[in-house]
Scaffold this active site. Structure first.
Site, PDB file in Angstrom:
ATOM      1  N   ARG A 173       0.831  -1.204   0.000  1.00  0.00           N
ATOM      2  CA  ARG A 173       0.000   0.000   0.000  1.00  0.00           C
ATOM      3  C   ARG A 173       0.870   1.260   0.000  1.00  0.00           C
ATOM      4  O   ARG A 173       0.540   2.263  -0.640  1.00  0.00           O
ATOM      5  CB  ARG A 173      -0.906  -0.020   1.228  1.00  0.00           C
ATOM      6  CG  ARG A 173      -1.920   1.112   1.289  1.00  0.00           C
ATOM      7  CD  ARG A 173      -2.972   0.849   2.342  1.00  0.00           C
ATOM      8  NE  ARG A 173      -3.892   1.964   2.459  1.00  0.00           N
ATOM      9  CZ  ARG A 173      -4.025   2.704   3.553  1.00  0.00           C
ATOM     10  NH1 ARG A 173      -3.308   2.445   4.627  1.00  0.00           N
ATOM     11  NH2 ARG A 173      -4.881   3.705   3.573  1.00  0.00           N
TER      12      ARG A 173
ATOM     13  N   HIS B  34       0.463   4.177  -2.780  1.00  0.00           N
ATOM     14  CA  HIS B  34       0.171   5.569  -2.439  1.00  0.00           C
ATOM     15  C   HIS B  34       1.300   6.496  -2.872  1.00  0.00           C
ATOM     16  O   HIS B  34       1.049   7.651  -3.230  1.00  0.00           O
ATOM     17  CB  HIS B  34      -0.081   5.690  -0.943  1.00  0.00           C
ATOM     18  CG  HIS B  34      -1.454   5.259  -0.529  1.00  0.00           C
ATOM     19  ND1 HIS B  34      -2.278   6.010   0.280  1.00  0.00           N
ATOM     20  CD2 HIS B  34      -2.162   4.144  -0.841  1.00  0.00           C
ATOM     21  CE1 HIS B  34      -3.420   5.379   0.455  1.00  0.00           C
ATOM     22  NE2 HIS B  34      -3.373   4.238  -0.212  1.00  0.00           N
TER      23      HIS B  34
ATOM     24  N   GLY C  23       4.206  10.547  -8.845  1.00  0.00           N
ATOM     25  CA  GLY C  23       4.935   9.400  -9.349  1.00  0.00           C
ATOM     26  C   GLY C  23       5.687   8.676  -8.244  1.00  0.00           C
ATOM     27  O   GLY C  23       5.658   9.058  -7.069  1.00  0.00           O
TER      28      GLY C  23
ATOM     29  N   GLU D 199       2.747  14.705   2.415  1.00  0.00           N
ATOM     30  CA  GLU D 199       1.800  13.671   1.972  1.00  0.00           C
ATOM     31  C   GLU D 199       1.403  12.710   3.078  1.00  0.00           C
ATOM     32  O   GLU D 199       0.243  12.333   3.206  1.00  0.00           O
ATOM     33  CB  GLU D 199       2.413  12.843   0.832  1.00  0.00           C
ATOM     34  CG  GLU D 199       2.491  13.530  -0.497  1.00  0.00           C
ATOM     35  CD  GLU D 199       3.240  12.679  -1.513  1.00  0.00           C
ATOM     36  OE1 GLU D 199       3.074  11.439  -1.495  1.00  0.00           O
ATOM     37  OE2 GLU D 199       3.998  13.239  -2.316  1.00  0.00           O
TER      38      GLU D 199
ATOM     39  N   ASN E 136      -3.519   8.902   3.836  1.00  0.00           N
ATOM     40  CA  ASN E 136      -2.285   8.236   4.229  1.00  0.00           C
ATOM     41  C   ASN E 136      -2.145   8.046   5.739  1.00  0.00           C
ATOM     42  O   ASN E 136      -1.113   7.566   6.214  1.00  0.00           O
ATOM     43  CB  ASN E 136      -1.076   9.025   3.719  1.00  0.00           C
ATOM     44  CG  ASN E 136      -0.982   9.030   2.205  1.00  0.00           C
ATOM     45  OD1 ASN E 136      -1.485   8.123   1.556  1.00  0.00           O
ATOM     46  ND2 ASN E 136      -0.345  10.047   1.652  1.00  0.00           N
TER      47      ASN E 136
ATOM     48  N   HIS F  24      -6.263  -5.679  -2.665  1.00  0.00           N
ATOM     49  CA  HIS F  24      -7.125  -5.724  -1.492  1.00  0.00           C
ATOM     50  C   HIS F  24      -7.340  -7.148  -0.997  1.00  0.00           C
ATOM     51  O   HIS F  24      -8.108  -7.368  -0.059  1.00  0.00           O
ATOM     52  CB  HIS F  24      -8.484  -5.074  -1.801  1.00  0.00           C
ATOM     53  CG  HIS F  24      -8.409  -3.597  -1.958  1.00  0.00           C
ATOM     54  ND1 HIS F  24      -9.477  -2.821  -2.389  1.00  0.00           N
ATOM     55  CD2 HIS F  24      -7.388  -2.721  -1.755  1.00  0.00           C
ATOM     56  CE1 HIS F  24      -9.113  -1.548  -2.450  1.00  0.00           C
ATOM     57  NE2 HIS F  24      -7.859  -1.462  -2.068  1.00  0.00           N
TER      58      HIS F  24
ATOM     59  N   ASP G  70      -3.813 -13.801  -2.979  1.00  0.00           N
ATOM     60  CA  ASP G  70      -4.411 -14.751  -3.908  1.00  0.00           C
ATOM     61  C   ASP G  70      -5.591 -14.128  -4.639  1.00  0.00           C
ATOM     62  O   ASP G  70      -5.885 -12.938  -4.474  1.00  0.00           O
ATOM     63  CB  ASP G  70      -4.845 -16.033  -3.171  1.00  0.00           C
ATOM     64  CG  ASP G  70      -5.825 -15.764  -2.027  1.00  0.00           C
ATOM     65  OD1 ASP G  70      -6.522 -14.723  -2.054  1.00  0.00           O
ATOM     66  OD2 ASP G  70      -5.903 -16.610  -1.110  1.00  0.00           O
TER      67      ASP G  70
END
Length: 356
Positions: free
Chosen positions: A84, A88, A94, A111, A117, A216, A283
């Site tokens: 993650r 982010h 970028g 950020e 975040n 996810h 998976d």
């Protein structure tokens, strides 16, 4: 001499080119230029495998050893955190490690302090890897490359092999603004139109959106990020506001987050798995749940609202197909907006830009 981005914009001669063809030419060149800019292609050497082979030969092995040792101690949570973090980072300016920069008193927030975040983790793993690399190869390995490697190594832990190769050569950004994270990071409440627009702005298409959403399959989310889907009224017995949410699953979530909608909406302490039934395994089970109406976020369910996206989901329930497609999509994401060549810097401390 390499051609500059600006030189690509003009044909050598336009006097003999029909206006219609000239217009087509300009559209094609503009599209190509956009893709190059998104991929960092006009800003120095491209990313490549084993970029540090000569300058810091042990770099990749050192990052891998550090990450795998930490994941072994926290296999259920850390892979999701590091993946993650990479996602982010790439969606704001970028893949330049700007998400790692700490806010400075008296200046606008960085950020990492933006709302999207607030629950990011894994920063300490990056700090450890950077400290070791600075001791071995000072000023050589970028924080941006460490983030990219750490995400791959963490997710790959359960397989005992690399799930994808990481091309290297990124440099670190020197700007980090919370406002840009708010504007660019996809929200769990986004509908499909908003999601498609956010991904397109990074040079990523609908296929990338569907496949990267498969991340996810690991990790947890707090109740406040999905509470709006659970109840359309003010009482404990209110029906689910979102008809795309499986009723039995909604009841399970209410039991976990609490029956009061207002309390659930402010509950940022209670966490639930994003992929019920397979929360710690990377998976294809996420897509199985999605087809059953058990996608946790509104943004998950939104994938079924678009014909193009929905048409991809059945094949992605097959593990081998998902892993192959994820390999391609995450490599593409890892090239978004990269700084190479002389742009950016190699930070000495990932939490702060170098002093000038």
């Amino acid at each position: 001499m390499a051609r500059s981005c600006s030189s690509m914009m003009s044909p050598t001669s336009s006097s003999s080119v029909p206006p219609a063809l000239l217009a087509v030419h300009h559209h094609l060149v503009a599209a190509t230029l956009l893709l190059l800019l998104l991929a960092g292609g006009c800003h120095g050497a491209p990313l490549k495998a084993h970029f540090y082979r000569r300058s810091c030969p042990a770099a990749e092995a050192l990052v891998r050893d550090i990450v795998l040792a930490r994941v072994a101690a926290d296999p259920a949570a850390l892979p999701a955190k590091l993946l993650r973090l990479f996602f982010h980072d790439c969606f704001v300016r970028g893949c330049d490690a700007s998400v790692l920069i700490d806010s400075t008193p008296g200046r606008s927030a960085a950020e990492k302090d933006a709302a999207p975040n607030a629950s990011l983790g894994g920063f300490d793993v990056i700090d450890t890897a950077k400290a070791v690399l600075e001791a071995v190869c000072p000023g050589t390995v970028s924080c941006a490359d460490i983030v990219a490697l750490a995400a791959r190594d963490a997710v790959s832990f359960q397989f005992g092999r690399d799930l994808w190769d990481v091309q290297l050569g990124r440099r670190d950004g020197v700007v980090s603004r919370a406002s840009e994270a708010l504007a660019n990071v996809p929200s769990p409440s986004d509908n499909f139109t908003a999601l498609e627009a956010r991904f397109a702005a990074k040079g990523l298409d609908v296929k990338d959106l569907v496949i990267l959403s498969g991340a996810h399959t690991i990790g947890v989310a707090h109740c406040n990020t999905f509470a709006a889907r659970l109840s359309g009224g003010s009482g404990p017995s209110s029906a689910a506001a979102d008809p795309t949410l499986n009723a039995a699953y909604a009841a399970q979530l209410r039991a976990r987050c609490g029956p009061d909608p207002a309390a659930a909406a402010s509950n940022n302490a209670t966490a639930v798995p994003m992929d019920p039934g397979s929360p710690a395994r990377f998976d294809a089970h996420y897509y199985v749940n999605l087809k059953l109406g058990r996608g946790l976020f509104a943004s998950d369910a939104a994938l079924l609202a678009d014909r193009r996206a929905a048409g991809m989901i059945h094949r992605l329930t097959r593990q081998a197909h998902f892993l192959q497609e994820f390999r391609n999509a995450v490599r593409k994401m890892g090239r978004v907006g990269v700084l190479t060549g002389e742009r950016g810097e190699i930070r000495r401390d990932c939490r702060a830009v170098n002093s000038r």
